[in-house]
Design a protein around this motif. Structure first.
Motif, PDB file in Angstrom:
ATOM      1  N   VAL A  15      61.043  27.946 -14.773  1.00  0.00           N
ATOM      2  CA  VAL A  15      60.865  26.620 -14.204  1.00  0.00           C
ATOM      3  C   VAL A  15      59.545  26.063 -14.732  1.00  0.00           C
ATOM      4  O   VAL A  15      58.479  26.541 -14.373  1.00  0.00           O
ATOM      5  CB  VAL A  15      60.867  26.670 -12.656  1.00  0.00           C
ATOM      6  N   HIS A  16      59.608  25.059 -15.591  1.00  0.00           N
ATOM      7  CA  HIS A  16      58.409  24.530 -16.223  1.00  0.00           C
ATOM      8  C   HIS A  16      57.685  23.518 -15.355  1.00  0.00           C
ATOM      9  O   HIS A  16      56.521  23.253 -15.571  1.00  0.00           O
ATOM     10  CB  HIS A  16      58.750  23.911 -17.576  1.00  0.00           C
ATOM     11  N   GLY A  17      58.353  22.939 -14.371  1.00  0.00           N
ATOM     12  CA  GLY A  17      57.725  21.931 -13.528  1.00  0.00           C
ATOM     13  C   GLY A  17      56.979  22.513 -12.342  1.00  0.00           C
ATOM     14  O   GLY A  17      56.334  21.808 -11.588  1.00  0.00           O
ATOM     15  N   GLU A  18      57.022  23.815 -12.174  1.00  0.00           N
ATOM     16  CA  GLU A  18      56.396  24.473 -11.029  1.00  0.00           C
ATOM     17  C   GLU A  18      54.885  24.531 -11.191  1.00  0.00           C
ATOM     18  O   GLU A  18      54.374  24.921 -12.240  1.00  0.00           O
ATOM     19  CB  GLU A  18      56.960  25.891 -10.911  1.00  0.00           C
ATOM     20  N   ASP A  19      54.157  24.130 -10.145  1.00  0.00           N
ATOM     21  CA  ASP A  19      52.700  24.168 -10.171  1.00  0.00           C
ATOM     22  C   ASP A  19      52.217  25.589  -9.920  1.00  0.00           C
ATOM     23  O   ASP A  19      52.502  26.178  -8.886  1.00  0.00           O
ATOM     24  CB  ASP A  19      52.121  23.227  -9.113  1.00  0.00           C
ATOM     25  N   LEU A  20      51.485  26.155 -10.875  1.00  0.00           N
ATOM     26  CA  LEU A  20      51.023  27.538 -10.774  1.00  0.00           C
ATOM     27  C   LEU A  20      49.696  27.675 -10.048  1.00  0.00           C
ATOM     28  O   LEU A  20      49.340  28.750  -9.612  1.00  0.00           O
ATOM     29  CB  LEU A  20      50.896  28.151 -12.176  1.00  0.00           C
ATOM     30  N   GLY A  21      48.938  26.607  -9.950  1.00  0.00           N
ATOM     31  CA  GLY A  21      47.652  26.673  -9.274  1.00  0.00           C
ATOM     32  C   GLY A  21      46.502  27.049 -10.186  1.00  0.00           C
ATOM     33  O   GLY A  21      45.399  26.593 -10.013  1.00  0.00           O
ATOM     34  N   HIS A  22      46.730  27.902 -11.151  1.00  0.00           N
ATOM     35  CA  HIS A  22      45.729  28.315 -12.132  1.00  0.00           C
ATOM     36  C   HIS A  22      44.450  28.861 -11.516  1.00  0.00           C
ATOM     37  O   HIS A  22      43.396  28.809 -12.138  1.00  0.00           O
ATOM     38  CB  HIS A  22      45.399  27.163 -13.087  1.00  0.00           C
ATOM     39  N   GLY A  23      44.494  29.333 -10.300  1.00  0.00           N
ATOM     40  CA  GLY A  23      43.332  29.981  -9.712  1.00  0.00           C
ATOM     41  C   GLY A  23      42.193  29.061  -9.334  1.00  0.00           C
ATOM     42  O   GLY A  23      41.062  29.508  -9.197  1.00  0.00           O
ATOM     43  N   ASN A  24      42.442  27.777  -9.188  1.00  0.00           N
ATOM     44  CA  ASN A  24      41.383  26.846  -8.804  1.00  0.00           C
ATOM     45  C   ASN A  24      41.120  26.962  -7.308  1.00  0.00           C
ATOM     46  O   ASN A  24      41.663  26.210  -6.505  1.00  0.00           O
ATOM     47  CB  ASN A  24      41.767  25.409  -9.168  1.00  0.00           C
ATOM     48  N   SER A  25      40.293  27.903  -6.945  1.00  0.00           N
ATOM     49  CA  SER A  25      39.958  28.139  -5.544  1.00  0.00           C
ATOM     50  C   SER A  25      38.536  28.689  -5.467  1.00  0.00           C
ATOM     51  O   SER A  25      38.018  29.221  -6.455  1.00  0.00           O
ATOM     52  CB  SER A  25      40.936  29.134  -4.920  1.00  0.00           C
ATOM     53  N   PRO A  26      37.909  28.556  -4.305  1.00  0.00           N
ATOM     54  CA  PRO A  26      36.573  29.140  -4.159  1.00  0.00           C
ATOM     55  C   PRO A  26      36.553  30.644  -4.446  1.00  0.00           C
ATOM     56  O   PRO A  26      35.597  31.149  -5.036  1.00  0.00           O
ATOM     57  CB  PRO A  26      36.216  28.844  -2.701  1.00  0.00           C
ATOM     58  N   THR A  30      34.222  32.079  -7.482  1.00  0.00           N
ATOM     59  CA  THR A  30      33.158  33.022  -7.127  1.00  0.00           C
ATOM     60  C   THR A  30      33.338  34.334  -7.875  1.00  0.00           C
ATOM     61  O   THR A  30      32.371  34.888  -8.421  1.00  0.00           O
ATOM     62  CB  THR A  30      33.137  33.263  -5.610  1.00  0.00           C
ATOM     63  N   CYS A  31      34.575  34.824  -7.918  1.00  0.00           N
ATOM     64  CA  CYS A  31      34.876  36.068  -8.632  1.00  0.00           C
ATOM     65  C   CYS A  31      34.481  35.960 -10.100  1.00  0.00           C
ATOM     66  O   CYS A  31      33.782  36.820 -10.635  1.00  0.00           O
ATOM     67  CB  CYS A  31      36.368  36.373  -8.497  1.00  0.00           C
ATOM     68  N   VAL A  32      34.888  34.891 -10.750  1.00  0.00           N
ATOM     69  CA  VAL A  32      34.595  34.710 -12.173  1.00  0.00           C
ATOM     70  C   VAL A  32      33.096  34.547 -12.410  1.00  0.00           C
ATOM     71  O   VAL A  32      32.543  35.119 -13.356  1.00  0.00           O
ATOM     72  CB  VAL A  32      35.387  33.512 -12.737  1.00  0.00           C
ATOM     73  N   PHE A  33      32.417  33.793 -11.555  1.00  0.00           N
ATOM     74  CA  PHE A  33      30.975  33.586 -11.720  1.00  0.00           C
ATOM     75  C   PHE A  33      30.221  34.913 -11.630  1.00  0.00           C
ATOM     76  O   PHE A  33      29.378  35.215 -12.479  1.00  0.00           O
ATOM     77  CB  PHE A  33      30.463  32.602 -10.663  1.00  0.00           C
ATOM     78  N   ILE A  34      30.536  35.724 -10.627  1.00  0.00           N
ATOM     79  CA  ILE A  34      29.865  37.027 -10.472  1.00  0.00           C
ATOM     80  C   ILE A  34      30.184  37.935 -11.657  1.00  0.00           C
ATOM     81  O   ILE A  34      29.298  38.616 -12.200  1.00  0.00           O
ATOM     82  CB  ILE A  34      30.250  37.691  -9.133  1.00  0.00           C
ATOM     83  N   MET A  35      31.436  37.923 -12.102  1.00  0.00           N
ATOM     84  CA  MET A  35      31.818  38.765 -13.228  1.00  0.00           C
ATOM     85  C   MET A  35      31.139  38.317 -14.523  1.00  0.00           C
ATOM     86  O   MET A  35      30.778  39.157 -15.360  1.00  0.00           O
ATOM     87  CB  MET A  35      33.334  38.778 -13.380  1.00  0.00           C
ATOM     88  N   ARG A  73      41.574  37.244   0.743  1.00  0.00           N
ATOM     89  CA  ARG A  73      42.108  37.758   2.012  1.00  0.00           C
ATOM     90  C   ARG A  73      41.594  36.954   3.205  1.00  0.00           C
ATOM     91  O   ARG A  73      42.265  36.857   4.228  1.00  0.00           O
ATOM     92  CB  ARG A  73      41.744  39.233   2.196  1.00  0.00           C
ATOM     93  N   ALA A  74      40.395  36.371   3.079  1.00  0.00           N
ATOM     94  CA  ALA A  74      39.811  35.571   4.154  1.00  0.00           C
ATOM     95  C   ALA A  74      40.363  34.144   4.185  1.00  0.00           C
ATOM     96  O   ALA A  74      40.008  33.369   5.061  1.00  0.00           O
ATOM     97  CB  ALA A  74      38.295  35.540   4.015  1.00  0.00           C
ATOM     98  N   GLY A  75      41.223  33.799   3.209  1.00  0.00           N
ATOM     99  CA  GLY A  75      41.851  32.488   3.225  1.00  0.00           C
ATOM    100  C   GLY A  75      41.276  31.486   2.256  1.00  0.00           C
ATOM    101  O   GLY A  75      41.589  30.297   2.331  1.00  0.00           O
ATOM    102  N   TYR A  76      40.441  31.930   1.322  1.00  0.00           N
ATOM    103  CA  TYR A  76      39.828  31.025   0.358  1.00  0.00           C
ATOM    104  C   TYR A  76      40.481  31.085  -1.019  1.00  0.00           C
ATOM    105  O   TYR A  76      39.949  30.543  -1.971  1.00  0.00           O
ATOM    106  CB  TYR A  76      38.328  31.315   0.233  1.00  0.00           C
ATOM    107  N   GLY A  77      41.637  31.715  -1.125  1.00  0.00           N
ATOM    108  CA  GLY A  77      42.376  31.759  -2.383  1.00  0.00           C
ATOM    109  C   GLY A  77      43.292  30.555  -2.510  1.00  0.00           C
ATOM    110  O   GLY A  77      43.318  29.676  -1.640  1.00  0.00           O
ATOM    111  N   VAL A  78      44.068  30.502  -3.601  1.00  0.00           N
ATOM    112  CA  VAL A  78      44.995  29.403  -3.815  1.00  0.00           C
ATOM    113  C   VAL A  78      46.014  29.370  -2.675  1.00  0.00           C
ATOM    114  O   VAL A  78      46.653  30.369  -2.377  1.00  0.00           O
ATOM    115  CB  VAL A  78      45.721  29.564  -5.180  1.00  0.00           C
ATOM    116  N   GLY A  79      46.099  28.240  -2.009  1.00  0.00           N
ATOM    117  CA  GLY A  79      47.025  28.095  -0.879  1.00  0.00           C
ATOM    118  C   GLY A  79      46.560  28.797   0.382  1.00  0.00           C
ATOM    119  O   GLY A  79      47.348  28.977   1.303  1.00  0.00           O
ATOM    120  N   GLY A  80      45.303  29.205   0.439  1.00  0.00           N
ATOM    121  CA  GLY A  80      44.788  29.934   1.596  1.00  0.00           C
ATOM    122  C   GLY A  80      44.661  29.074   2.829  1.00  0.00           C
ATOM    123  O   GLY A  80      44.606  27.835   2.772  1.00  0.00           O
TER     124      GLY A  80
END
Length: 87
Positions: A15-26, A30-35, A73-80
Motif C-alpha cells: 500500500v503506497h498511500g499509507e502514512d508510515l510516520g518515519h519516526g517523527n516523534s520526541p 531524542t534517541c537519534v540525538f543521543i546516539m 513506552r511512556a507514550g512519546y513515540g509515533v502515535g503515542g
C-alpha cells in the motif's frame, strides 16, 4: 516456475498511500540525538587511539537506544498517547 536465485515472490500487497510516520516523534529524535553524540565521542576517540573513551561512546549509543525505547513506552513515540491532540 522457479526463480534462478531460489527465492519466492511475496504475496503481500504493498500500500503506497499509507502514512508510515518515519519516526517523527520526541522519542525518535531524542534517541537519534543521543546516539549521534555517542558516535561523535567514539569517532574522536578512535582517531586519537583512546580505547576507554571509544567504549564510553559505545555505551552512550546504548543509552540512546534505552532512552528512545523508554520514551516510546511512556507514550512519546509515533502515535503515542502523550502526542494525541484531544482538542
Amino acid at each position: 516456475m522457479s526463480n534462478a536465485s531460489g527465492s519466492q515472490s511475496s504475496t503481500k500487497a504493498v500500500v503506497h498511500g499509507e502514512d508510515l510516520g518515519h519516526g517523527n516523534s520526541p522519542a525518535a529524535w531524542t534517541c537519534v540525538f543521543i546516539m549521534l553524540i555517542g558516535a561523535l565521542v567514539s569517532s574522536i576517540a578512535f582517531a586519537i587511539a583512546n580505547s576507554p573513551i571509544f567504549w564510553a561512546g559505545v555505551v552512550i549509543i546504548g543509552i540512546g537506544l534505552v532512552v528512545g525505547w523508554a520514551m516510546r513506552r511512556a507514550g512519546y513515540g509515533v502515535g503515542g498517547s502523550k502526542l494525541k491532540n484531544t482538542h
